[in-house]
Design a protein around this motif. Structure first.
Motif, PDB file in Angstrom:
ATOM      1  N   ASP A 180      20.204 -40.054 -14.129  1.00 37.64           N
ATOM      2  CA  ASP A 180      19.100 -39.747 -15.107  1.00 37.64           C
ATOM      3  C   ASP A 180      17.759 -40.680 -14.861  1.00 37.64           C
ATOM      4  OD1 ASP A 180      20.541 -38.036 -16.626  1.00 37.64           O
ATOM      5  OD2 ASP A 180      21.045 -39.457 -18.406  1.00 37.64           O
ATOM      6  N   PRO A 221      24.254 -25.275 -13.298  1.00 36.05           N
ATOM      7  CA  PRO A 221      25.443 -24.913 -14.100  1.00 36.05           C
ATOM      8  C   PRO A 221      26.113 -26.189 -14.828  1.00 36.05           C
ATOM      9  CG  PRO A 221      25.494 -23.813 -12.053  1.00 36.05           C
ATOM     10  CD  PRO A 221      24.159 -24.986 -12.085  1.00 36.05           C
ATOM     11  N   GLU A 224      30.767 -45.171 -16.444  1.00 36.53           N
ATOM     12  CA  GLU A 224      29.386 -45.417 -17.259  1.00 36.53           C
ATOM     13  C   GLU A 224      29.444 -46.502 -18.093  1.00 36.53           C
ATOM     14  OE1 GLU A 224      30.048 -43.108 -15.107  1.00 36.53           O
ATOM     15  OE2 GLU A 224      27.916 -42.339 -14.501  1.00 36.53           O
ATOM     16  N   ARG A 280      17.989 -30.455 -10.202  1.00 40.25           N
ATOM     17  CA  ARG A 280      17.137 -31.535 -10.903  1.00 40.25           C
ATOM     18  C   ARG A 280      15.878 -31.906 -10.133  1.00 40.25           C
ATOM     19  NH1 ARG A 280      19.952 -36.266 -14.417  1.00 40.25           N
ATOM     20  NH2 ARG A 280      18.171 -35.944 -15.642  1.00 40.25           N
ATOM     21  N   PRO A 289      27.661 -41.206  -9.371  1.00 43.44           N
ATOM     22  CA  PRO A 289      28.379 -41.675 -10.696  1.00 43.44           C
ATOM     23  C   PRO A 289      28.143 -43.266 -10.764  1.00 43.44           C
ATOM     24  CG  PRO A 289      29.687 -40.061  -9.818  1.00 43.44           C
ATOM     25  CD  PRO A 289      28.777 -40.570  -8.796  1.00 43.44           C
ATOM     26  N   SER A 317      33.229 -37.021 -14.276  1.00 39.36           N
ATOM     27  CA  SER A 317      32.567 -36.628 -15.304  1.00 39.36           C
ATOM     28  C   SER A 317      32.631 -37.482 -16.370  1.00 39.36           C
ATOM     29  CB  SER A 317      33.174 -35.008 -15.806  1.00 39.36           C
ATOM     30  OG  SER A 317      32.825 -34.836 -17.027  1.00 39.36           O
ATOM     31  N   VAL A 318      31.281 -37.596 -16.896  1.00 36.91           N
ATOM     32  CA  VAL A 318      31.166 -38.561 -18.198  1.00 36.91           C
ATOM     33  C   VAL A 318      31.833 -37.906 -19.212  1.00 36.91           C
ATOM     34  CG1 VAL A 318      29.709 -39.550 -19.662  1.00 36.91           C
ATOM     35  CG2 VAL A 318      29.023 -39.828 -17.162  1.00 36.91           C
ATOM     36  N   ILE A 342      32.631 -27.027 -18.166  1.00 37.92           N
ATOM     37  CA  ILE A 342      33.234 -27.991 -18.893  1.00 37.92           C
ATOM     38  C   ILE A 342      34.804 -27.710 -18.738  1.00 37.92           C
ATOM     39  CG2 ILE A 342      31.859 -28.154 -20.817  1.00 37.92           C
ATOM     40  CD1 ILE A 342      33.666 -26.568 -22.572  1.00 37.92           C
TER      41      ILE A 342
HETATM   42  C1  UD1 Z   1      25.919 -36.329 -16.525  1.00 34.35           C
HETATM   43  C2  UD1 Z   1      25.639 -37.621 -15.823  1.00 34.35           C
HETATM   44  C3  UD1 Z   1      25.150 -38.671 -16.889  1.00 34.35           C
HETATM   45  C4  UD1 Z   1      23.814 -38.359 -17.357  1.00 34.35           C
HETATM   46  C5  UD1 Z   1      23.990 -36.741 -17.810  1.00 34.35           C
HETATM   47  C6  UD1 Z   1      22.463 -35.957 -17.904  1.00 34.35           C
HETATM   48  C7  UD1 Z   1      27.171 -38.593 -13.951  1.00 34.35           C
HETATM   49  C8  UD1 Z   1      28.720 -38.736 -13.384  1.00 34.35           C
HETATM   50  N1  UD1 Z   1      27.208 -37.943 -15.170  1.00 34.35           N
HETATM   51  O1  UD1 Z   1      26.845 -36.444 -17.428  1.00 34.35           O
HETATM   52  O2  UD1 Z   1      24.994 -39.955 -15.969  1.00 34.35           O
HETATM   53  O3  UD1 Z   1      23.543 -38.940 -18.350  1.00 34.35           O
HETATM   54  O4  UD1 Z   1      24.536 -36.027 -16.683  1.00 34.35           O
HETATM   55  O5  UD1 Z   1      21.924 -36.103 -16.819  1.00 34.35           O
HETATM   56  O6  UD1 Z   1      26.357 -39.061 -13.139  1.00 34.35           O
HETATM   57  N2  UD1 Z   1      31.453 -31.210 -13.905  1.00 34.35           N
HETATM   58  C9  UD1 Z   1      32.315 -30.169 -13.769  1.00 34.35           C
HETATM   59  N3  UD1 Z   1      33.397 -30.042 -14.694  1.00 34.35           N
HETATM   60  C10 UD1 Z   1      33.437 -30.415 -16.030  1.00 34.35           C
HETATM   61  C11 UD1 Z   1      32.347 -31.495 -16.226  1.00 34.35           C
HETATM   62  C12 UD1 Z   1      31.493 -31.666 -15.343  1.00 34.35           C
HETATM   63  O7  UD1 Z   1      32.507 -29.371 -12.752  1.00 34.35           O
HETATM   64  O8  UD1 Z   1      34.098 -30.143 -16.690  1.00 34.35           O
HETATM   65  C13 UD1 Z   1      30.537 -31.595 -12.859  1.00 34.35           C
HETATM   66  C14 UD1 Z   1      28.807 -31.413 -13.346  1.00 34.35           C
HETATM   67  O9  UD1 Z   1      28.763 -30.040 -13.194  1.00 34.35           O
HETATM   68  C15 UD1 Z   1      28.137 -32.437 -12.390  1.00 34.35           C
HETATM   69  C16 UD1 Z   1      29.200 -33.372 -12.426  1.00 34.35           C
HETATM   70  O10 UD1 Z   1      30.577 -33.125 -12.969  1.00 34.35           O
HETATM   71  O11 UD1 Z   1      27.989 -31.838 -11.345  1.00 34.35           O
HETATM   72  C17 UD1 Z   1      29.018 -34.641 -13.657  1.00 34.35           C
HETATM   73  O12 UD1 Z   1      28.985 -34.154 -14.977  1.00 34.35           O
HETATM   74  P1  UD1 Z   1      29.374 -34.831 -16.211  1.00 34.35           P
HETATM   75  O13 UD1 Z   1      29.550 -36.348 -15.830  1.00 34.35           O
HETATM   76  O14 UD1 Z   1      30.374 -34.195 -17.004  1.00 34.35           O
HETATM   77  O15 UD1 Z   1      27.986 -34.552 -17.102  1.00 34.35           O
HETATM   78  P2  UD1 Z   1      27.511 -35.183 -18.210  1.00 34.35           P
HETATM   79  O16 UD1 Z   1      28.360 -35.809 -18.875  1.00 34.35           O
HETATM   80  O17 UD1 Z   1      26.303 -34.479 -18.916  1.00 34.35           O
END
Ligand code: UD1
Length: 429
Positions: free
Chosen positions: A307, A122, A191, A333, A300, A165-166, A125
């Motif tokens: 990745d 999942p 990052e 993953r 993080p 969260s990135v 956002i």
């Molecule tokens: C994440 C990775 C990034 C990688 C990408 C694709 C981290 C911190 N981020 O970035 O390095 O390039 O996946 O693999 O390693 N989350 C929430 N709510 C939100 C947003 C995120 O719960 O609104 C959670 C996600 O489910 C996840 C974590 O936070 O478990 C990290 O998410 P996020 O950093 O936002 O994902 P990407 O930006 O896609």
């Protein structure tokens, strides 16, 4: 349908240059709509499909985009006049959600269909939405298919992210640069591409400080202008070549990198017995014997990047001893391990942990690229294995790696891209 066909067992040697960072570009390209001006962006990986899709989205809302050369884009955002992006445009691309923050910053309104991208579990956002709401926006995402955000006047505020969260950090930055007053994001992602986005926004006249730490302060500005900007090198593409060099017991100089961004990967390769020499903007990776085991936990930045875990799993499949990988970012993953096991790897997955018992040699097989980095792992496995490996579903790999055949070919790999009409024999392209 296309495939990669690899005849494995050749050491990779020589030099390769890394392209610009996909994940930085995917936030920076939408950010250009914040100015009603012209931006020229260099060092872009323009031939990967994620970049083509984000450009299509930008053109859809009215920007004039031209390719100046193979890695430089001219973007004129003066005529951007839509704040709506339908799912026909966003479906291929997770990063299309950055248009929510950018269009909110430009128009005080955004209506963006929920994005696609790799399935890693999942991908909520809620933290993005929480940030927009704290800035004063009204957000509706009731049908879960489209996010509608509107705000007459965003006001700077404190935003504490519940998870690092990135995506949320970048999206909130994109909106907050145009808010009135100061926004402070706490527990921000650190990052390299967050720092690159902040530098880009500052080149456009924004006032963003602290990017690269877990507290980012953004003082909103009235006006943003155009700029010329060069994107950072791709940390994950560099890491992929580093692991490929080690897995094939090769000797490769990887150029156009920022060695500091590679430190978590370098540290693990050294732990596995590789020699990694860091220069100003290149790293040389050598390994001339069986890799040693090591344990990895994805975290993080500056922790080990999620990745890079599929690629490292290939190296550890060949290691002398047992290694454990814990995935702490995504819930799903390890799908690629099934493919790796078709090549002989000995892996047991228990929830978010993979236990890998190293074997002497992988054997070529027909495997699938389940997602972008899983696909990169299959390439490394095919290069290190004996015999022929065919990788299907390579559209995932094309999302994020430029010129796979050219770059690995230059290093001595025997890799071809084949076009396979359904059910018929493969034809060379
Ligand atoms: C994440 C990775 C990034 C990688 C990408 C694709 C981290 C911190 N981020 O970035 O390095 O390039 O996946 O693999 O390693 N989350 C929430 N709510 C939100 C947003 C995120 O719960 O609104 C959670 C996600 O489910 C996840 C974590 O936070 O478990 C990290 O998410 P996020 O950093 O936002 O994902 P990407 O930006 O896609």
């Amino acid at each position: 349908m296309e495939k990669f066909v690899i005849n494995g067992g050749r050491r990779l040697t020589g030099e390769v240059a890394v392209s610009g960072a996909k994940n930085a570009a995917l936030a920076i390209i939408p950010a250009t709509v914040l100015s009603q001006d012209i931006c020229v962006i260099e060092n872009l990986p323009t031939s990967i499909s994620d970049i083509s899709y984000i450009i299509k989205a930008l053109e859809y809302i009215g920007a004039d985009v031209k390719l100046i050369n193979s890695s430089t884009l001219y973007i004129d955002a003066r005529r951007v006049n839509l704040y709506t992006i339908p799912d026909s445009i966003t479906t291929h691309l997770r990063a299309s959600y950055y248009f929510i923050g950018a269009l909110l910053g430009r128009f005080g309104r955004a209506n963006v269909a929920m994005p696609g991208g790799c399935y890693l579990g999942p991908r909520p956002i809620d933290q993005h939405i929480k940030g927009f709401e704290l800035l004063g926006a009204k957000v509706s995402a009731e049908d879960k298919a489209t996010v509608d955000v509107r705000c007459d006047k965003m006001r700077g505020t404190g935003i504490y992210l519940d998870v690092v969260s990135v995506g949320a950090t970048a999206n909130i930055m994109l909106a907050a640069v145009r808010a009135q007053g100061t926004t402070v994001i706490e527990q921000a992602a650190k990052e390299p591409h967050i720092v690159d986005l902040a530098n880009f926004l500052n080149s456009m006249g924004a006032d963003v400080r602290g990017a690269g730490t877990d507290v980012i302060k953004i003082r909103g500005v009235e006006h943003m202008h155009g700029c010329n900007y060069s994107i950072i090198p791709d940390q994950i593409e560099a890491g992929t070549f580093m692991v490929a060099a080690a897995a094939t017991r090769g000797d490769v100089l990887i150029k156009n990198v920022i060695p500091k961004h590679l430190e978590p990967i370098t540290a693990k390769l050294v732990e596995c017995g590789a020699a990694v020499d860091e220069n100003d903007d290149s790293v040389r990776v050598r390994l001339d014997r069986r890799p040693g085991k090591c344990n990895i936990k994805t975290m993080p930045h500056p922790g080990f990047p999620t990745d890079m875990q599929p690629q490292m799993a290939v190296l550890l499949s060949l290691a002398d001893g047992q290694s454990v990988i814990s995935e702490s970012i995504w819930t799903n993953r390890f799908r690629y391990t099934e493919q790796l096991m078709r090549m002989g790897a000995d892996i047991t997955v228990e929830g978010r942990t993979a236990i890998i018992n190293g074997i002497e040699q992988l054997k070529g097989a027909s495997v699938r690229a389940d997602d972008l980095r899983a696909g990169a792992a299959m390439i490394i496995a095919g290069l290190a294995a004996t015999g022929k490996t065919e990788i299907s579903d390579i559209l995932h790999i094309d999302r994020g790696y430029e010129d796979v055949v050219g770059k690995f070919g230059e290093l001595g790999a025997d890799i071809r891209r084949l076009y396979c009409p359904d059910g018929s024999a493969a034809k060379a392209l």
